[in-house]
Design an enzyme around this catalytic site. Structure first.
Site, PDB file in Angstrom:
ATOM      1  N   ALA A  64     -14.356 -75.090  36.490  1.00 51.27           N
ATOM      2  CA  ALA A  64     -13.090 -75.416  35.855  1.00 51.27           C
ATOM      3  C   ALA A  64     -12.408 -74.098  35.508  1.00 51.27           C
ATOM      4  O   ALA A  64     -13.068 -73.064  35.378  1.00 51.27           O
ATOM      5  CB  ALA A  64     -13.337 -76.246  34.609  1.00 51.27           C
ATOM      6  N   GLY A 109     -17.700 -76.869  37.061  1.00 51.96           N
ATOM      7  CA  GLY A 109     -16.956 -77.999  37.635  1.00 51.96           C
ATOM      8  C   GLY A 109     -17.062 -78.054  39.152  1.00 51.96           C
ATOM      9  O   GLY A 109     -16.934 -79.128  39.749  1.00 51.96           O
ATOM     10  N   GLU A 112     -20.207 -79.850  39.750  1.00 52.49           N
ATOM     11  CA  GLU A 112     -19.963 -81.269  39.444  1.00 52.49           C
ATOM     12  C   GLU A 112     -19.153 -81.946  40.548  1.00 52.49           C
ATOM     13  O   GLU A 112     -19.373 -83.115  40.876  1.00 52.49           O
ATOM     14  CB  GLU A 112     -19.238 -81.384  38.096  1.00 52.49           C
ATOM     15  CG  GLU A 112     -20.108 -80.922  36.943  1.00 52.49           C
ATOM     16  CD  GLU A 112     -19.347 -80.875  35.621  1.00 52.49           C
ATOM     17  OE1 GLU A 112     -18.417 -80.042  35.500  1.00 52.49           O
ATOM     18  OE2 GLU A 112     -19.656 -81.678  34.722  1.00 52.49           O
ATOM     19  N   GLU A 132     -22.092 -73.535  32.101  1.00 53.99           N
ATOM     20  CA  GLU A 132     -21.276 -73.873  30.927  1.00 53.99           C
ATOM     21  C   GLU A 132     -21.847 -73.325  29.621  1.00 53.99           C
ATOM     22  O   GLU A 132     -21.110 -72.804  28.782  1.00 53.99           O
ATOM     23  CB  GLU A 132     -21.103 -75.402  30.811  1.00 53.99           C
ATOM     24  CG  GLU A 132     -20.129 -75.994  31.816  1.00 53.99           C
ATOM     25  CD  GLU A 132     -20.786 -76.380  33.139  1.00 53.99           C
ATOM     26  OE1 GLU A 132     -21.952 -75.991  33.371  1.00 53.99           O
ATOM     27  OE2 GLU A 132     -20.134 -77.060  33.953  1.00 53.99           O
TER      28      GLU A 132
END
Ligand code: COA
Length: 258
Positions: A64, A109, A112, A132
Site C-alpha cells: 500500500a 498490500g 495481499e 506491516e
C-alpha cells in the site's frame, strides 16, 4: 483506467498495475481501479481468465502507498482497509481464474493482492512478505485471513510477526507460490497457463471456484452439499453436454460458456 494497463488476447485479459516509479504501490486510485477492473472482468463474457502483474522490472506491487497512508486518520484507515478488502474480494469472486505473475517485490498490500488471486507464479528474484509490523501497522487488505488459509497458521504467523521478506524458493516451499520461473519468463508462463484455463468450460470454472472459495468457510458436510448442488448445476449447461459428447466423438470440445 489511469493506473492499470489492460491487454486482451484470446480470452485472456492481462491487467498490469502501472506505477513503476513507485514500485506499483497501491494508493486509493489504484484500489478503485482494481475494483472497477474486476467488476468488468466478472461481467465480460469474452474474458475467460486473467493475469495480474506489475509494471517494470522490479516489482509486482511493493505495498500500500506508505506516503498516502501516513496521513490517514483512524476512521480513514478503516475505510481504506474496507475499500481494499472489497476490491480484493472482487478479484477472488470474479468467477474467472486469476493468475498472479509476481515479477519482483510483493510486499504488504502487494502480497495481499497476490493472495487474492487463485494461482501464483513468481519470478526467481521475487521477494514476498508482510512488513506491516515493521511500520507499526498490521495487514488491512485481507492478508491476515488469507495467508493462514493458504499456508497454515503457524507459518503465516512466522512471516506476519517477523515482517521479514522471503525469497521465491521459500514462498514455493511453504505453498505460497505455485511455480517459479526466470524473471523474463514469468508473465509469459502465467499467460500461457491462463490461456489453457481460457480453453476450459467457463461455467465449470466458475462453479469450481465457488465450491473451493465458498467451501473454505463451511463445515465438510456443508461444503459437500455445496459441491453436490454445483455438480447438479453443471449438468444444466450446454458446455457439459458438449464436453461429454466431444469425449465420446474423440474430438476437442468447443465451449461457449452456456
Ligand atoms: N509506498 C509508497 N512508495 C513506495 C512504496 C510504498 N509501499 N514502495 C516503494 N515506494 C517508492 C519509493 O518511495 C521510491 O519513490 P521515490 O523514488 O519517489 O523516492 C520508489 O518507490 C522506489 O523505491 P526505492 O525504495 O527507492 O527502491 P529500492 O529498490 O531501494 O527498495 C523496497 C525497494 C521494496 C525494498 C523499498 O521500496 C521498500 O521497502 N518499500 C516499502 C515496502 C513496504 O514496507 N511495503 C508494505 C507497506 S504496508
Amino acid at each position: 483506467m489511469s493506473t492499470l494497463l489492460t491487454q486482451d488476447n484470446n480470452g485472456v485479459r492481462r491487467i498490469t498495475v502501472n506505477r513503476p516509479d513507485k514500485l506499483n504501490a497501491l494508493n486509493s486510485e489504484v484500489i478503485a481501479d482494481i475494483d472497477a477492473a474486476f467488476a468488468e472482468v466478472a461481467k465480460d463474457d469474452s474474458v475467460r481468465a486473467v493475469v495480474l502483474t506489475g509494471s517494470g522490472e522490479k516489482a509486482f506491487v511493493a505495498g500500500a502507498d506508505i506516503a498516502q497512508m501516513s496521513a490517514l486518520s483512524p476512521s480513514d484507515a478503516y475505510q481504506f482497509a474496507l475499500r481494499g478488502q472489497r476490491a480484493f474480494d472482487r478479484i477472488e469472486n470474479c468467477g474467472k481464474p486469476v493468475v498472479a505473475a509476481i515479477n519482483g517485490f510483493a510486499l504488504g498490500g502487494g502480497c495481499e493482492l497476490a493472495l487474492a488471486c487463485h494461482v501464483r507464479f513468481a519470478s526467481r528474484n521475487a521477494k514476498i512478505g508482510a512488513p506491516e509490523v515493521t511500520l507499526g501497522l498490521i495487514q488491512g487488505f485481507g492478508g491476515s485471513q488469507r495467508l493462514p488459509r493458504i499456508v497454515g497458521t503457524g507459518v503465516a504467523l512466522e512471516w506476519i510477526l517477523s515482517g521479514d521478506m522471503m525469497d521465491a524458493a521459500e514462498a514455493h516451499r511453504i505453498g505460497l507460490v505455485n511455480r517459479i520461473f526466470e524473471p523474463a519468463q514469468v508473465v509469459d508462463e502465467a499467460t500461457a497457463f491462463a490461456a489453457k484455463l481460457a480453453g476450459r468450460a467457463p461455467v465449470a470454472l466458475k462453479l469450481a471456484l465457488e465450491c473451493v472459495i465458498g467451501g473454505m468457510g463451511l463445515s465438510l458436510a456443508e461444503g459437500q452439499l455445496l459441491e453436490a448442488s454445483h455438480f447438479g448445476l453443471a449438468f444444466a449447461t450446454e458446455d457439459m453436454k458438449e464436453g461429454t459428447k466431444a469425449f465420446v466423438e474423440k474430438r476437442k470440445a468447443v465451449y461457449k460458456g452456456k
